[in-house]
Design a protein around this motif. Sequence first.
Motif, PDB file in Angstrom:
ATOM      1  N   LEU A 126       0.833  -1.200   0.000  1.00  0.00           N
ATOM      2  CA  LEU A 126       0.000   0.000   0.000  1.00  0.00           C
ATOM      3  C   LEU A 126       0.873   1.258   0.000  1.00  0.00           C
ATOM      4  CD1 LEU A 126      -2.995   0.875   0.226  1.00  0.00           C
ATOM      5  CD2 LEU A 126      -2.630   1.061   2.689  1.00  0.00           C
ATOM      6  N   GLU A 127       1.895   1.253   0.845  1.00  0.00           N
ATOM      7  CA  GLU A 127       2.751   2.437   0.939  1.00  0.00           C
ATOM      8  C   GLU A 127       3.572   2.667  -0.333  1.00  0.00           C
ATOM      9  OE1 GLU A 127       2.819   4.743   3.154  1.00  0.00           O
ATOM     10  OE2 GLU A 127       1.522   3.800   4.637  1.00  0.00           O
ATOM     11  N   LEU A 128       4.019   1.564  -0.925  1.00  0.00           N
ATOM     12  CA  LEU A 128       4.911   1.724  -2.080  1.00  0.00           C
ATOM     13  C   LEU A 128       4.153   1.867  -3.399  1.00  0.00           C
ATOM     14  CD1 LEU A 128       7.564  -0.976  -1.118  1.00  0.00           C
ATOM     15  CD2 LEU A 128       7.917   1.489  -1.125  1.00  0.00           C
ATOM     16  N   ASN A 129       3.043   1.138  -3.506  1.00  0.00           N
ATOM     17  CA  ASN A 129       2.363   1.105  -4.805  1.00  0.00           C
ATOM     18  C   ASN A 129       1.004   1.787  -4.819  1.00  0.00           C
ATOM     19  OD1 ASN A 129       4.324  -0.385  -6.309  1.00  0.00           O
ATOM     20  ND2 ASN A 129       3.723  -2.221  -5.148  1.00  0.00           N
ATOM     21  N   GLY A 130       0.430   2.025  -3.616  1.00  0.00           N
ATOM     22  CA  GLY A 130      -0.894   2.627  -3.574  1.00  0.00           C
ATOM     23  C   GLY A 130      -0.828   4.116  -3.900  1.00  0.00           C
ATOM     24  N   ASP A 131      -1.993   4.699  -4.131  1.00  0.00           N
ATOM     25  CA  ASP A 131      -2.099   6.152  -4.279  1.00  0.00           C
ATOM     26  C   ASP A 131      -1.058   6.717  -5.246  1.00  0.00           C
ATOM     27  OD1 ASP A 131      -3.064   8.652  -3.837  1.00  0.00           O
ATOM     28  OD2 ASP A 131      -1.825   9.015  -2.049  1.00  0.00           O
ATOM     29  N   GLU A 132      -1.091   6.233  -6.463  1.00  0.00           N
ATOM     30  CA  GLU A 132      -0.179   6.745  -7.506  1.00  0.00           C
ATOM     31  C   GLU A 132       1.291   6.510  -7.181  1.00  0.00           C
ATOM     32  OE1 GLU A 132      -1.236   8.314 -10.593  1.00  0.00           O
ATOM     33  OE2 GLU A 132      -2.985   7.258  -9.836  1.00  0.00           O
ATOM     34  N   GLY A 133       1.558   5.514  -6.383  1.00  0.00           N
ATOM     35  CA  GLY A 133       2.952   5.215  -6.037  1.00  0.00           C
ATOM     36  C   GLY A 133       3.625   4.405  -7.133  1.00  0.00           C
TER      37      GLY A 133
END
Length: 225
Positions: A126-133
Amino acid sequence: MAFIARAEPILPSHTKTFILITVDESKTPLVIVACGSFSPITYLHLRMFEMAKDNIVERGEYEILAGYYSPVSDHYKKEGLAPAHHRRRMCELAVSSTSDWLMVDAWESLQKDYQRTAVVLDHFDLELNGDEGGVRLKNGERKNIKIMLLAGGDLIASFGHPGVWSPLDLHHILDKYGCIIIERTGTDVYGFLLSHDIVYSHRKNVIVIKQLIHNDISSTKIRQV
Ligand SMILES: Nc1ncnc2c1ncn2[C@@H]1O[C@H](COP(=O)(O)OP(=O)(O)OP(=O)(O)O)[C@@H](O)[C@H]1O
Ligand SMILES: NC(=O)c1ccc[n+]([C@@H]2O[C@H](COP(=O)(O)O)[C@@H](O)[C@H]2O)c1
């Protein structure tokens, strides 16, 4: 070449910051995560990342962006562990003086309940790939960062211990993420790979690394000194 899209820390709780990292677009960007107690962190915990890196570089398929320690919280009821904030700090001190690509993620250690490894990996995702990551390519597209669990052979052998890991979690970890396994004295990793149905079914997502010179240092031994 491309760049990681964000200039702020890649995860909020880290000790180090990714500032625009160049990425070889022909390769899959990879982040390696080691979950464990690290009570205390040992040379082998540092070495296992370097062994993984050497192997990955040789394969030519992935580009390693970072490696993370994720110390387990105080709710992991293992006897004799130091408090999570001490274990986390020991990891931070170890990486700050020895590495420019290893980091410590505090999230798991700060949770109010025990978090299963599958959930910890989902947090990284989630932190690395979520939200336009992920990684932004030159043509503007984004590419997901692959996340793999780094573990010693003993931890992988525990996949076969009844009631310790749920089959659903194992499928999730091995299918969505994958494992890099470092051989450890006392565990027949290749034998285990062949005998465990779930691990065998995901064998293409499993990398086993031989320890050419066996070193069976363990946190337990250090705690007992
Ligand atoms: N000597 C070693 N060889 C291979 N893997 C290791 C070695 N020491 C630790 N690891 C791996 O490091 C990860 C985190 O380790 P952990 O904190 O459980 O250390 P440990 O030394 O096994 O601890 P303990 O003795 O408290 O069980 C696990 O995946 C473990 O298998
Ligand atoms: N079901 C699970 O997700 C599960 C089971 C056993 C151990 N683990 C993890 O493996 C690691 C084991 O660490 P130790 O070898 O120090 O016990 C810890 O990070 C722990 O959270 C996860």
